[in-house]
Enzyme design. Structure first.
Site, PDB file in Angstrom:
ATOM      1  N   HIS A  55       0.834  -1.216   0.000  1.00  0.00           N
ATOM      2  CA  HIS A  55       0.000   0.000   0.000  1.00  0.00           C
ATOM      3  C   HIS A  55       0.865   1.261   0.000  1.00  0.00           C
ATOM      4  O   HIS A  55       0.519   2.258  -0.637  1.00  0.00           O
ATOM      5  CB  HIS A  55      -0.967  -0.012   1.188  1.00  0.00           C
TER       6      HIS A  55
ATOM      7  N   HIS B  89      -9.679  -1.904  -4.178  1.00  0.00           N
ATOM      8  CA  HIS B  89      -8.490  -2.184  -3.367  1.00  0.00           C
ATOM      9  C   HIS B  89      -7.541  -3.134  -4.102  1.00  0.00           C
ATOM     10  O   HIS B  89      -6.313  -3.011  -4.012  1.00  0.00           O
ATOM     11  CB  HIS B  89      -8.850  -2.763  -1.994  1.00  0.00           C
TER      12      HIS B  89
ATOM     13  N   ASP C 187      -3.575  -2.748  -4.902  1.00  0.00           N
ATOM     14  CA  ASP C 187      -2.538  -3.774  -4.750  1.00  0.00           C
ATOM     15  C   ASP C 187      -1.759  -3.970  -6.055  1.00  0.00           C
ATOM     16  O   ASP C 187      -0.534  -4.111  -6.052  1.00  0.00           O
ATOM     17  CB  ASP C 187      -3.159  -5.115  -4.333  1.00  0.00           C
TER      18      ASP C 187
ATOM     19  N   HIS D  82      -1.292 -10.983  -4.775  1.00  0.00           N
ATOM     20  CA  HIS D  82       0.075 -10.448  -4.870  1.00  0.00           C
ATOM     21  C   HIS D  82       1.023 -11.389  -5.613  1.00  0.00           C
ATOM     22  O   HIS D  82       1.855 -10.963  -6.386  1.00  0.00           O
ATOM     23  CB  HIS D  82       0.618 -10.180  -3.471  1.00  0.00           C
TER      24      HIS D  82
HETATM   25 ZN   LIG Z   1      -3.890  -4.646  -0.194  1.00  0.00          ZN
END
Ligand SMILES: [Zn+2]
Length: 297
Positions: A90, A255, A259, A282
């Site tokens: 973030h 969100h 990411d 991720h």
């Molecule tokens: Zn995140």
């Protein structure tokens, strides 16, 4: 077997930037519960983003590049030698969103402050400190032939498609599909980004991390995330977020774009093109970036 996109180096369209002065962000790590200060400092042209563990005096700086990423579930962690820094995604997204390319981040604990689970507290600290243009140009890569990354190790169909854009924009789209009744609802978000930091602030920066009530309960039982409550992040029960109201109907998908912006910033280039992700996290972001960087024409 997925066919990766072809990426080409193209002319830069902007100068590099750094902070005008130091910006400190203090909080505690969501995973470790440890108090931490992330102190963002101005840095020279072409030095990139680097983390300095001030609590480990002999540690080398860790470059914010995908080659230093280590596998850790549900977050982006970087390591070099005995130094490691967790959950940096973030803060990295906020740097990218603010257009900051060169920054030394002095940190006194192994994990970024979780803040409200979004990128906004970092972004706002950068804007308050001020951002200055530097001398050198920011190198740029463009998607020139469509391709995709399919995570062969995942069974849920996670993939990222990369396509060329003729208008010079960078576009992110995320399809969130849990397909489980009563869980976080399926949703999509798209962010067309002409690199105006204020668009990033308005559309993406404030969107918070999220998890299901079952996941939150499980983590608590493992003794992790003990300082994080339902008011700090979005914890979804059967009737939506508990003790919290969403900032957008599709805050979770937004969100996920935050990411992606953080994870795709783990290179020294700006990336131009359209990036359309389905069900990824991720790990897939990092693998897709690595594959793309291997295919520069
Ligand atoms: Zn995140």
């Amino acid at each position: 077997m997925s066919k990766p996109p072809v990426i080409a180096r193209v002319e830069s369209i902007r100068r590099q930037r750094t902070l005008a002065r130091r910006a400190d962000v203090a909080g505690f790590g969501f995973w470790s519960s440890k108090d931490v200060v992330f102190s963002f400092r101005p840095a020279e042209d072409d030095s990139g983003v680097r983390f300095f563990r001030s609590d480990l005096p002999k540690a080398e700086p860790i470059p914010a590049l995908v080659y230093y990423r280590i596998a850790k579930p549900r977050q982006t962690s970087l390591a070099l030698g005995n130094a490691q820094v967790d959950m940096v995604e973030h803060a990295l997204a906020a740097l990218k969103g603010a257009g900051i390319d060169n920054c030394d981040i002095v940190v006194d604990a192994p994990e970024a402050p979780g803040m409200d689970g979004s990128g906004a507290p970092f972004f706002d600290a950068f804007l308050e400190a001020g951002i200055v243009e530097q001398k050198r140009e920011k190198p740029r890569l463009k998607v020139v032939v469509e391709g995709e990354f399919i995570d062969e190790s995942s069974t849920n169909g996670a993939k990222i498609v990369a396509r060329p854009r003729e208008d010079g924009q960078t576009v992110f789209r995320y399809d969130l599909r849990y397909d489980v009744p009563g869980a976080i609802p399926n949703q999509t978000a798209t962010f067309v980004w002409n690199r105006n930091p204020l668009d990033f602030r308005r559309e993406i920066a404030t969107c918070r991390t999220f998890l299901s009530y079952e996941e939150a309960t499980y983590l608590r039982e493992q003794g992790i995330c003990e300082r994080v409550g339902t008011k700090d992040v979005l914890v979804f029960g059967k009737d939506g977020p508990i003790d919290n109201s969403p900032r957008f109907d599709n805050e979770c998908a937004r969100h996920k774009i935050l990411d992606m912006i953080g994870d795709f910033s783990l290179t020294s280039f700006d990336l131009e093109g359209e990036f359309w992700a389905t069900k990824t996290g991720h790990q897939q972001n990092a693998k897709a970036l690595l594959r793309a960087l291997e295919n520069i024409a």
